[in-house]
Design an enzyme around this catalytic site. Structure first.
Site, PDB file in Angstrom:
ATOM      1  CG  ASP A  28      53.274 -51.145  75.963  1.00 30.70           C
ATOM      2  OD1 ASP A  28      52.494 -51.135  75.006  1.00 30.70           O
ATOM      3  OD2 ASP A  28      54.190 -50.323  76.114  1.00 30.70           O
ATOM      4  CG  ASP A  29      52.801 -53.330  71.970  1.00 34.50           C
ATOM      5  OD1 ASP A  29      51.867 -52.520  72.115  1.00 34.50           O
ATOM      6  OD2 ASP A  29      53.800 -53.104  71.267  1.00 34.50           O
ATOM      7  CB  CYS A  68      51.050 -46.857  73.083  1.00 37.50           C
ATOM      8  SG  CYS A  68      51.986 -48.318  72.682  1.00 37.50           S
ATOM      9  NE  ARG A  72      49.927 -46.713  76.836  1.00 33.70           N
ATOM     10  CZ  ARG A  72      50.572 -47.620  77.565  1.00 33.70           C
ATOM     11  NH1 ARG A  72      50.922 -47.330  78.792  1.00 33.70           N
ATOM     12  NH2 ARG A  72      50.883 -48.792  77.063  1.00 33.70           N
ATOM     13  CE  LYS A 122      53.855 -46.962  76.075  1.00 34.93           C
ATOM     14  NZ  LYS A 122      54.023 -47.948  75.000  1.00 34.93           N
ATOM     15  CG  HIS A 124      53.204 -43.246  74.781  1.00 39.02           C
ATOM     16  ND1 HIS A 124      53.283 -44.349  73.963  1.00 39.02           N
ATOM     17  CD2 HIS A 124      53.659 -42.203  74.034  1.00 39.02           C
ATOM     18  CE1 HIS A 124      53.768 -43.997  72.792  1.00 39.02           C
ATOM     19  NE2 HIS A 124      54.009 -42.706  72.821  1.00 39.02           N
ATOM     20  CB  SER A 149      57.213 -46.345  73.587  1.00 39.93           C
ATOM     21  OG  SER A 149      55.900 -46.815  73.558  1.00 39.93           O
ATOM     22  CG  HIS A 228      56.358 -51.538  73.572  1.00 42.79           C
ATOM     23  ND1 HIS A 228      57.457 -51.274  72.791  1.00 42.79           N
ATOM     24  CD2 HIS A 228      55.319 -50.866  73.008  1.00 42.79           C
ATOM     25  CE1 HIS A 228      57.098 -50.469  71.798  1.00 42.79           C
ATOM     26  NE2 HIS A 228      55.800 -50.213  71.902  1.00 42.79           N
ATOM     27  CG  ASP A 280      49.066 -50.814  75.087  1.00 44.21           C
ATOM     28  OD1 ASP A 280      49.248 -52.042  74.898  1.00 44.21           O
ATOM     29  OD2 ASP A 280      49.879 -49.947  74.697  1.00 44.21           O
ATOM     30  CG  ASN A 281      48.320 -51.841  71.556  1.00 43.86           C
ATOM     31  OD1 ASN A 281      48.628 -50.684  71.858  1.00 43.86           O
ATOM     32  ND2 ASN A 281      49.225 -52.776  71.338  1.00 43.86           N
ATOM     33  CE  LYS A 301      51.793 -50.924  68.892  1.00 44.90           C
ATOM     34  NZ  LYS A 301      53.090 -50.803  69.598  1.00 44.90           N
TER      35      LYS A 301
END
Ligand code: NAG
Ligand code: NAG
Ligand code: NAG
Length: 494
Positions: A28-29, A68, A72, A122, A124, A149, A228, A280-281, A301
């Protein structure tokens, strides 16, 4: 002849006896340059580095968008988030919408083949009234995790590092504290960050042990909270890296990946399991040195620059995937069709944007993917595509910055480009030097080709009803003690 016949029968027997297992690790991130195997000098990622050494490491792997929820949605459906309606932005704890139930996730696609399926970490992709949009309604037999998140609730009073280091920042005030859910039940609120990763690791281990004992093929989807904001880590990883909170959080995820790989080895299914890793990004640059890094890629991001959408990615399958590095174009969109191909699953009867990448994985072959389109986090028919990569060229029709960072392009407001900004990503991966059509008239045909592909991609895009525009209803926020008051602060169950 008999030998050939025998081998064919054996192959048939083996393939029908043991369909492959699939594991997706999704950070994540986490930026392009955050892993040791992608050049970070102070990250500690021994298990991911080992997967990269023994597997295929991608240099040109993309998510669809720098956020996010939509990222996904695209991964799990093989479709741009615009189709499923996961825009604009992301889902919230009280969001009324979620990933529509008529979308087919990878898990739902595999269920008819008898796969055991689990999601941890996660989600989301929505919660909704009575948990309408939870993983258990999207093809997953099991879910252990936080439905959104872990900064989408007040966190200043939570412990992020042992023994009692509070989380950095306040996170989202005014919402319930983040719940830990098992399937559709809240089992802890607020979630205990120090013990979360161990719970996931234990759950994954049990899931694999149970599935292999039953000789049932399995699909494990592990979208991690790491890395994240607010970064956290339990006893095993806290304070173990020189990089600080981000490094510790990443190491904790890496340890779990190591645990899961050890379980695959112990249960003797290592050579029958495709393990995929990505993020994810890109990095959330406003977290400054507490956030991730995209290295030589531009911005992060929430932008369509390379730093927002180009991600580290690894595919590992001993005996099937030869170790190496690939520069082929690939995307999270391609995971669903690839898993369909490898498992024999039937593709969902919808407009898919993903392409089967088994040739890239199993034969280091050419990718079927020639282009990748990028919508904004707030996409619209009116603006159309923000950017399009075709071969080595990327054209920007719009650019828009987001975070507070030193590069002024990363904070610049929306800007329209006509003619589009044209970048050669191979000679200029950092996107510093837009090409000039005046100096390079030979590029006119490249631009024409890009405009043709743009027109055809845009024409193929049917926007689904926006799930996020349905808004929020505070009473939908998950509360372990539904009748309590005053909300949201009373929603706490030790
Ligand atoms: C799901 O249902 C909505 C509303 O009826 C429809 O617009 C959409 O096209 C459907 N999506 C799929 C993948 O069937
Ligand atoms: C955190 O704890 C402090 C001190 O007890 C309290 O004043 C504050 O309201 C708490 N914050 C939240 C968001 O619960
Ligand atoms: C996979 O590993 C198992 C156990 O380690 C072994 O028995 C089997 O022969 C291997 N299969 C292949 C195709 O390499």
């Amino acid at each position: 002849l008999l030998d050939v016949l025998f081998l064919n029968v054996l192959c048939l027997y083996l393939s029908s006896a043991a369909p492959p297992n699939f594991i997706i690790f999704f950070a994540d991130d986490l930026g392009f340059a955050d892993l040791g195997c992608y050049g970070h000098p102070s990250s500690v990622t021994p298990n991911l580095d080992k997967l990269a050494r023994g597997g295929l490491r991608f240099t040109d792997f993309y998510v669809t968008v720098g956020g996010c929820s939509p990222s996904r949605a695209a991964l799990l459906t093989g479709r741009y988030e615009t189709r499923s309606g996961i825009y604009p932005g992301v889902l919230y704890p009280g969001s009324i919408g979620g990933l529509p139930l008529n979308e087919t996730t990878i898990a739902a696609m595999l269920k008819p083949l008898g796969y055991a399926t689990a999601a941890i970490g996660k989600w989301h992709l929505g919660l909704g009234a009575k948990g309408t949009y939870l993983p258990t309604n999207h093809g997953f037999d099991h879910f252990l995790g936080i439905p959104y998140s872990h900064d989408q609730g007040p966190c200043a009073n939570l412990t992020c590092f042992p023994p009692d280091v509070k989380c950095f920042g306040e996170c989202d005030l005014g919402a319930v504290t983040v719940p830990l859910m098992k399937n559709d039940k809240i089992i802890q609120q607020p979630a205990n960050f120090l013990e979360l990763e161990k719970a996931y690791s234990d759950f994954a281990t049990n899931f694999i042990l149970t599935s292999t004992q039953k000789q049932q093929p399995f699909f494990l989807y592990y979208p991690s909270h790491h890395t994240h904001y607010p970064q956290f880590a339990g006893m095993r990883a806290a304070g173990r890296t020189s990089r600080g909170p981000f490094g510790d959080a990443l190491l904790e995820f890496d340890y779990t990946i190591g645990d899961i790989m050890a379980t695959l080895d112990k249960t003797k299914v290592l050579n029958n399991t495709l393990v995929l890793f990505s993020s994810d990004n890109g990095p959330e640059l406003l977290r400054r040195s507490r956030g991730g890094t995209a290295g030589l890629l531009k911005c992060g991001k929430a932008t369509t620059y390379e730093g927002g959408v180009r991600e580290p990615a690894i595919a590992y399958w001993p005996g099937r995937i030869q170790p190496g590095v690939t520069h082929e174009l690939a995307s999270t969109l391609d995971i669903l069709p690839t898993i369909a191909k490898l498992s024999g699953a039937t593709l969902p009867p919808v407009a898919l944007d993903g392409l089967d990448m088994t040739d890239v994985l199993l034969r280091h072959g050419r990718s079927k993917r020639e282009s990748m389109m990028f919508w904004s986090l707030n996409p619209s028919k009116k603006h159309g595509l923000f950017a399009l990569r075709l071969g080595k060229y990327k054209a920007y029709f719009y650019t828009e910055g987001t975070s507070t960072v030193p590069d002024p392009d990363c904070v610049a407001p929306l800007q329209f480009h006509d003619p589009p900004l044209l970048i050669d990503l191979e000679s200029d991966p950092s996107e510093h030097y837009p090409l000039s059509l005046k100096e390079r008239p030979d590029l006119q045909h490249v631009l024409e080709e890009i405009m043709k592909v743009k027109a055809s991609l845009e024409a193929s895009m049917e926007f689904g009803e926006s799930q996020i525009a349905k808004g929020q209803d505070p009473s939908l926020q998950p509360c372990c003690n539904p009748e309590c008051s005053p909300k949201p602060s009373c929603c706490q169950c030790p």
